[in-house]
Design an enzyme around this catalytic site. Structure first.
Site, PDB file in Angstrom:
ATOM      1  N   GLY A   1       0.846  -1.195   0.000  1.00  0.00           N
ATOM      2  CA  GLY A   1       0.000   0.000   0.000  1.00  0.00           C
ATOM      3  C   GLY A   1       0.879   1.241   0.000  1.00  0.00           C
ATOM      4  O   GLY A   1       2.093   1.149  -0.155  1.00  0.00           O
TER       5      GLY A   1
ATOM      6  N   GLU B   1       9.926  -2.542   4.167  1.00  0.00           N
ATOM      7  CA  GLU B   1       9.159  -2.424   2.911  1.00  0.00           C
ATOM      8  C   GLU B   1      10.075  -1.991   1.778  1.00  0.00           C
ATOM      9  O   GLU B   1      10.049  -2.544   0.676  1.00  0.00           O
ATOM     10  CB  GLU B   1       8.023  -1.411   3.076  1.00  0.00           C
ATOM     11  CG  GLU B   1       6.883  -1.903   3.922  1.00  0.00           C
ATOM     12  CD  GLU B   1       5.853  -0.816   4.164  1.00  0.00           C
ATOM     13  OE1 GLU B   1       6.181   0.373   4.015  1.00  0.00           O
ATOM     14  OE2 GLU B   1       4.712  -1.164   4.510  1.00  0.00           O
TER      15      GLU B   1
ATOM     16  N   LYS C   1      -5.658   8.152  -1.353  1.00  0.00           N
ATOM     17  CA  LYS C   1      -4.184   8.205  -1.395  1.00  0.00           C
ATOM     18  C   LYS C   1      -3.678   8.929  -2.646  1.00  0.00           C
ATOM     19  O   LYS C   1      -2.471   9.092  -2.816  1.00  0.00           O
ATOM     20  CB  LYS C   1      -3.602   6.793  -1.372  1.00  0.00           C
ATOM     21  CG  LYS C   1      -4.175   5.862  -0.317  1.00  0.00           C
ATOM     22  CD  LYS C   1      -4.020   6.417   1.064  1.00  0.00           C
ATOM     23  CE  LYS C   1      -4.455   5.471   2.150  1.00  0.00           C
ATOM     24  NZ  LYS C   1      -3.624   4.299   2.283  1.00  0.00           N
TER      25      LYS C   1
HETATM   26  O1  DER Z   1       3.150   1.845   6.433  1.00  0.00           O
HETATM   27  C1  DER Z   1       3.065   1.650   5.221  1.00  0.00           C
HETATM   28  O2  DER Z   1       3.956   1.952   4.414  1.00  0.00           O
HETATM   29  C2  DER Z   1       1.780   1.092   4.669  1.00  0.00           C
HETATM   30  O3  DER Z   1       2.020   0.381   3.483  1.00  0.00           O
HETATM   31  C3  DER Z   1       0.870   2.277   4.409  1.00  0.00           C
HETATM   32  O4  DER Z   1       1.582   3.183   3.650  1.00  0.00           O
HETATM   33  C4  DER Z   1      -0.412   1.904   3.702  1.00  0.00           C
HETATM   34  O5  DER Z   1      -1.280   1.523   4.674  1.00  0.00           O
HETATM   35  P1  DER Z   1      -2.830   1.328   4.396  1.00  0.00           P
HETATM   36  O6  DER Z   1      -2.929   0.278   3.318  1.00  0.00           O
HETATM   37  O7  DER Z   1      -3.337   0.842   5.715  1.00  0.00           O
HETATM   38  O8  DER Z   1      -3.398   2.639   3.987  1.00  0.00           O
END
Ligand code: DER
Length: 237
Positions: free
Chosen positions: A89, A110, A128
């Site tokens: 995400g 990540e 987003k």
């Molecule tokens: O912490 C992170 O990098 C997550 O991937 C974040 O950016 C996305 O989180 P979400 O899918 O709960 O919006």
């Protein structure tokens, strides 16, 4: 449609487009949207039996738990450092696919796992999507720092690029958030009106002694699927 439905639409589309019988190693991101990715993978593995060889490499303690909870095959970078696809995400995606990540505090692993992948696919809901970084996400860019360095790093960032970098304090624990790697997080609220060269900012902040990783993912994402409020899908690449 509901936010979760938008997340699920993006997640399921990304899995069905990018995870095939030839996909051997898949990197699994962190956060809430990735839950829908893992649920779809589990359906493909257990209900449809179409992904017998799939190995999943986690990008956080949370991702590892998700993989185990869905009885998917757990891998790691020692054995599977050549990753076919990484799905994750993001907190914000701008028009040139620069990402802000780390809202869930998992940015360091990540970025490491994403850097080992041939293809990086982002899945997100419509909140987003921004033309320019900072339009939607106002919690700042997360920076993972060594605990002893959090004060000097804070001041160095503010001297270099303005704005304010704040130590991320835990809600259900006294004191600061501690990451899966045992470090602290600064959330750097940059100057919204200022034009930043995010590649330059990412490199400069990464060079500050005590900085382990930034939540700026520049030139890393290949494709982004957005689940939109009206139930449609937007694809950006
Ligand atoms: O912490 C992170 O990098 C997550 O991937 C974040 O950016 C996305 O989180 P979400 O899918 O709960 O919006």
């Amino acid at each position: 449609i509901e936010l979760d439905a938008a997340k699920r639409l993006a997640a399921e589309t990304a899995v069905d487009q990018y995870v095939t019988e030839d996909t051997k190693v898949l990197g699994i991101g962190s956060g809430s949207t990735i839950v829908f990715v893992v649920q779809r993978l589990a359906e493909r593995v257990w209900k449809e039996g179409t992904l017998p060889e799939l190995i999943c490499v986690p990008s956080s303690f949370q991702a590892r738990q998700l993989i185990l909870d869905h009885n998917l095959t757990l891998g790691d970078l020692d054995r599977n450092y050549k990753i076919d696809v990484y799905i994750d995400g993001a907190d914000e995606v701008d028009s040139s696919l620069v990402l802000i990540k780390g809202g869930g505090g998992c940015l360091m692993q990540e970025k490491i796992v994403a850097s080992c992948a041939k293809t990086v696919v982002i899945v997100a809901d419509y909140t987003k999507r921004s033309l320019r970084l900072g339009e939607q996400w106002c919690k700042g860019i997360p920076i993972e720092v060594a605990p002893i360095a959090h004060v000097p790093v804070k001041h160095k960032i503010e001297e270099l690029f303005g704005g304010e970098a704040q130590l991320r304090i835990a809600l259900k624990k006294a004191g600061p958030i501690v990451t899966d790697n045992g470090n602290f997080l600064l959330d750097w609220r940059f100057v919204a009106k200022r034009e930043y060269d995010w590649d330059e900012v990412n490199k400069a902040i990464s060079m500050i002694p005590g900085v382990l990783e930034t939540g700026l993912f520049v030139n890393m994402a290949h494709k982004c699927y957005f689940g939109m409020a009206n139930g449609t899908l937007k694809v950006q690449s």
